[in-house]
Scaffold this active site. Structure first.
Site, mmCIF file in Angstrom:
data_model
loop_
_atom_site.group_PDB
_atom_site.id
_atom_site.type_symbol
_atom_site.label_atom_id
_atom_site.label_comp_id
_atom_site.label_asym_id
_atom_site.label_seq_id
_atom_site.Cartn_x
_atom_site.Cartn_y
_atom_site.Cartn_z
ATOM 1 N N GLU A 1 0.819 -1.207 0.000
ATOM 2 C CA GLU A 1 0.000 0.000 0.000
ATOM 3 C C GLU A 1 0.859 1.266 0.000
ATOM 4 O OE1 GLU A 1 -3.784 -0.786 2.535
ATOM 5 O OE2 GLU A 1 -2.244 -2.192 3.134
ATOM 6 N N SER B 1 -6.560 -3.043 1.531
ATOM 7 C CA SER B 1 -6.988 -2.614 0.197
ATOM 8 C C SER B 1 -7.473 -3.771 -0.669
ATOM 9 C CB SER B 1 -5.851 -1.884 -0.527
ATOM 10 O OG SER B 1 -5.440 -0.775 0.226
ATOM 11 N N TYR C 1 -12.462 -2.553 -6.547
ATOM 12 C CA TYR C 1 -11.956 -1.581 -5.589
ATOM 13 C C TYR C 1 -10.901 -0.663 -6.168
ATOM 14 C CZ TYR C 1 -15.048 -2.600 -2.046
ATOM 15 O OH TYR C 1 -16.209 -2.662 -1.351
ATOM 16 N N ARG D 1 -10.280 2.864 11.769
ATOM 17 C CA ARG D 1 -11.501 2.648 10.981
ATOM 18 C C ARG D 1 -11.882 1.181 11.043
ATOM 19 N NH1 ARG D 1 -10.298 2.808 5.318
ATOM 20 N NH2 ARG D 1 -10.884 0.637 5.258
ATOM 21 N N ASP E 1 -14.253 -1.786 9.447
ATOM 22 C CA ASP E 1 -15.041 -2.138 8.261
ATOM 23 C C ASP E 1 -16.095 -3.171 8.637
ATOM 24 O OD1 ASP E 1 -13.438 -0.436 6.837
ATOM 25 O OD2 ASP E 1 -12.169 -2.016 5.997
ATOM 26 N N GLU F 1 -13.121 -6.195 9.931
ATOM 27 C CA GLU F 1 -11.728 -5.949 10.324
ATOM 28 C C GLU F 1 -11.584 -4.532 10.855
ATOM 29 O OE1 GLU F 1 -8.806 -4.934 7.609
ATOM 30 O OE2 GLU F 1 -10.160 -3.744 6.372
ATOM 31 N N ASN G 1 -8.756 -1.159 10.978
ATOM 32 C CA ASN G 1 -7.556 -0.567 10.377
ATOM 33 C C ASN G 1 -6.982 0.478 11.333
ATOM 34 O OD1 ASN G 1 -7.931 -1.662 7.457
ATOM 35 N ND2 ASN G 1 -9.918 -0.820 8.012
ATOM 36 N N GLY H 1 -6.568 5.092 5.405
ATOM 37 C CA GLY H 1 -6.113 6.061 4.401
ATOM 38 C C GLY H 1 -6.498 7.484 4.757
HETATM 39 N N1 LIG Z 1 -17.288 -11.914 4.337
HETATM 40 C C1 LIG Z 1 -17.466 -10.974 3.408
HETATM 41 N N2 LIG Z 1 -18.669 -10.857 2.785
HETATM 42 C C2 LIG Z 1 -18.841 -9.913 1.822
HETATM 43 N N3 LIG Z 1 -17.903 -9.059 1.400
HETATM 44 C C3 LIG Z 1 -16.686 -9.141 1.987
HETATM 45 C C4 LIG Z 1 -16.400 -10.091 3.015
HETATM 46 N N4 LIG Z 1 -15.124 -9.937 3.381
HETATM 47 C C5 LIG Z 1 -14.620 -8.925 2.638
HETATM 48 N N5 LIG Z 1 -15.559 -8.449 1.802
HETATM 49 C C6 LIG Z 1 -15.388 -7.334 0.872
HETATM 50 O O1 LIG Z 1 -13.998 -7.098 0.724
HETATM 51 C C7 LIG Z 1 -13.623 -5.803 1.228
HETATM 52 C C8 LIG Z 1 -12.268 -5.870 1.890
HETATM 53 O O2 LIG Z 1 -12.308 -6.811 2.937
HETATM 54 P P1 LIG Z 1 -11.651 -6.515 4.341
HETATM 55 O O3 LIG Z 1 -11.906 -7.694 5.205
HETATM 56 O O4 LIG Z 1 -12.118 -5.194 4.839
HETATM 57 O O5 LIG Z 1 -10.092 -6.509 4.013
HETATM 58 P P2 LIG Z 1 -9.069 -5.356 3.567
HETATM 59 O O6 LIG Z 1 -9.823 -4.054 3.534
HETATM 60 O O7 LIG Z 1 -8.021 -5.380 4.635
HETATM 61 O O8 LIG Z 1 -8.532 -5.766 2.268
HETATM 62 C C9 LIG Z 1 -14.762 -5.422 2.166
HETATM 63 O O9 LIG Z 1 -14.870 -4.027 2.306
HETATM 64 C C10 LIG Z 1 -15.963 -6.058 1.476
HETATM 65 O O10 LIG Z 1 -16.408 -5.261 0.402
HETATM 66 MG MG LIG Z 2 -11.185 -3.297 4.805
#
Ligand SMILES: Nc1ncnc2c1ncn2[C@@H]1O[C@H](COP(=O)(O)OP(=O)(O)O)[C@@H](O)[C@H]1O
Ligand SMILES: [Mg+2]
Length: 319
Positions: free
Chosen positions: A14, A150, A221, A260, A262, A275, A277, A281
Site C-alpha cells: 500500500e 486494500s 476496488y 476505521r 469495516d 476488520e 484498520n 487512508g
Molecule cells: N465476508 C465478506 N462478505 C462480503 N464481502 C466481503 C467479506 N469480506 C470482505 N468483503 C469485501 O472485501 C472488502 C475488503 O475486505 P476486508 O476484510 O475489509 O479486508 P481489507 O480491507 O483489509 O482488504 C470489504 O470491504 C468487502 O467489500
Molecule cells: Mg477493509
C-alpha cells in the site's frame, strides 16, 4: 510550533496510498505551522530518526511495517512520541484471524470463518477439511489473507472448483488465510477519533460499487470504481448500532488516536465486523477524512486533532 516527522511510503503493497496520505498530512501540518520532515520509511529509517530531533512522528504508513507495530517499536526505541495505536493494538488489528477470535470472544458479530496456515495444508492434510468447511460456510466463500489491506488477495469463490486457486492467491500474500462466510449486503465503515472524552464514532460511510462486477473484486476496488456515501443512508438504529460496534471493536483491540472499522450490513439489517484498520487512508478519497468532513471537521483540523493525541512513550531515548 513543533518539529514533526511524517512517516510515509515504506515497503508495503500500500506504498502508493501511503505516499498520498503522507503528502496530504505534510501539507496540513505545514499549514498548522509545524516544522515538517518527510521520511520515506526505508533502509535508512532508523538513521534518519537518530540523526535528527523530533517532537513527534505522524505515522502515515499503511499495511506492513506501519500498521503492524514494527515502525511503532522503532519509534519507541528512539523515545519519539507518535500518532495512532501502540504496538499491541497494531499487532492485533493487522491480524484478521486474531481480530476475529477476539471479536467472537467479546460477542461482537463477525462472519463465520475458518483459518489455516500453509503448514496445515502441506503437513496436516488441511485440504481434506475443505468439503466440510464449504458445506458449513456455503457459497460464495470469501478467501482472504490474514494480513493485508486494500482488498489485496481477496477472492470470492463461487464453487468448490474456485477454492484452490483462491487459496493459492491468498497464500501468495500471507502464510495464513481465512475462508469466510460471504455477507450479501452493503459495505460500511465506521471511523473513530479520540477526543478528550475518549473515542467517538464519526458518521458512517457506505462504499457503493459503481458496476456490478461482484466477483472481480480487486478490480471493483480500483480507483474510481466505487462511490462513497457519507453519512450512509441507513435507518437511525442501524447507524447507531454500526457506530456502537465500531467503537466496541476499537476498544476491544486497544486502538488509540484514530482508526476505521469495516463492516457488512446484510439484507436483514444484521451487522458484521470484518476488520479494523489502525492507520486508515488519509487521501482525498479516503473514508476517514470523508467521515470527518461529514462531521464538520476539515482535513487540517483532523490532522491537528490526531497529532494532539500523541502519547508519551514508555521508553526514554538512550542518546
Ligand atoms: N465476508 C465478506 N462478505 C462480503 N464481502 C466481503 C467479506 N469480506 C470482505 N468483503 C469485501 O472485501 C472488502 C475488503 O475486505 P476486508 O476484510 O475489509 O479486508 P481489507 O480491507 O483489509 O482488504 C470489504 O470491504 C468487502 O467489500
Ligand atoms: Mg477493509
Amino acid at each position: 510550533m513543533s518539529r514533526v516527522a511524517v512517516l510515509k511510503g515504506g515497503r508495503s503493497l500500500e506504498r502508493q496510498v501511503s505516499l498520498r496520505s503522507g503528502a496530504r498530512v505534510e501539507d496540513a501540518l505545514e499549514r498548522l505551522g509545524h516544522d515538517v520532515v518527510a521520511i520515506d520509511a526505508g533502509r535508512d529509517l532508523v538513521k534518519q530518526l537518530r540523526d535528527d530531533t523530533f517532537d513527534s512522528a505522524f505515522v502515515a504508513l499503511h499495511g506492513r511495517d506501519g500498521e503492524d507495530g514494527t515502525v511503532e517499536g522503532l519509534l519507541e526505541m528512539r523515545g519519539i512520541r507518535y500518532t495512532g495505536s501502540g504496538i499491541l493494538a497494531c499487532s492485533r488489528a493487522m491480524d484478521k484471524v486474531l481480530t476475529k477470535h477476539l471479536l467472537l470472544d467479546a460477542g461482537i458479530p463477525t462472519p463465520d470463518f475458518f483459518a489455516f496456515n500453509q503448514t496445515a495444508f502441506r503437513e496436516l492434510g488441511a485440504a481434506d477439511a475443505l468439503p466440510a468447511i464449504e458445506e458449513r460456510l456455503d457459497f460464495p466463500i470469501v478467501v482472504k489473507p490474514s494480513s493485508q489491506g486494500s482488498a489485496l488477495g481477496i477472492k470470492f469463490a463461487r464453487t468448490a472448483a474456485d477454492v484452490p486457486a483462491a487459496l493459492v492467491a491468498a497464500f501468495s500474500y500471507d502464510g495464513r488465510v481465512l475462508l469466510e462466510r460471504h455477507v450479501q449486503g452493503r459495505d460500511l465503515a465506521v471511523s473513530v477519533l479520540e477526543t478528550p472524552d475518549g473515542p467517538e464514532a464519526l458518521p458512517v460511510v457506505e462504499a457503493v460499487p459503481r458496476e456490478e462486477d461482484f466477483f472481480d473484486f480487486e478490480a471493483r476496488y480500483g480507483i474510481g470504481r466505487t462511490t462513497f456515501v457519507c453519512p450512509a443512508e441507513l435507518p437511525e438504529e442501524v447507524t447507531a448500532r454500526a457506530q456502537e460496534l465500531g467503537l466496541a471493536t476499537y476498544r476491544l483491540l486497544g486502538l488509540y488516536g484514530f482508526g476505521r472499522i469495516d463492516l457488512m450490513l446484510d439484507e436483514s439489517n444484521e451487522l458484521f465486523v470484518l476488520e479494523a484498520n489502525p492507520i486508515p487512508g488519509l487521501t482525498e478519497t479516503s473514508l476517514l477524512p470523508q467521515a470527518a468532513e461529514a462531521a464538520g471537521m476539515g482535513f487540517d483540523e483532523l490532522v491537528d486533532r490526531i497529532l494532539g493525541t500523541v502519547r508519551a512513550q514508555a521508553l526514554t531515548p538512550d542518546t
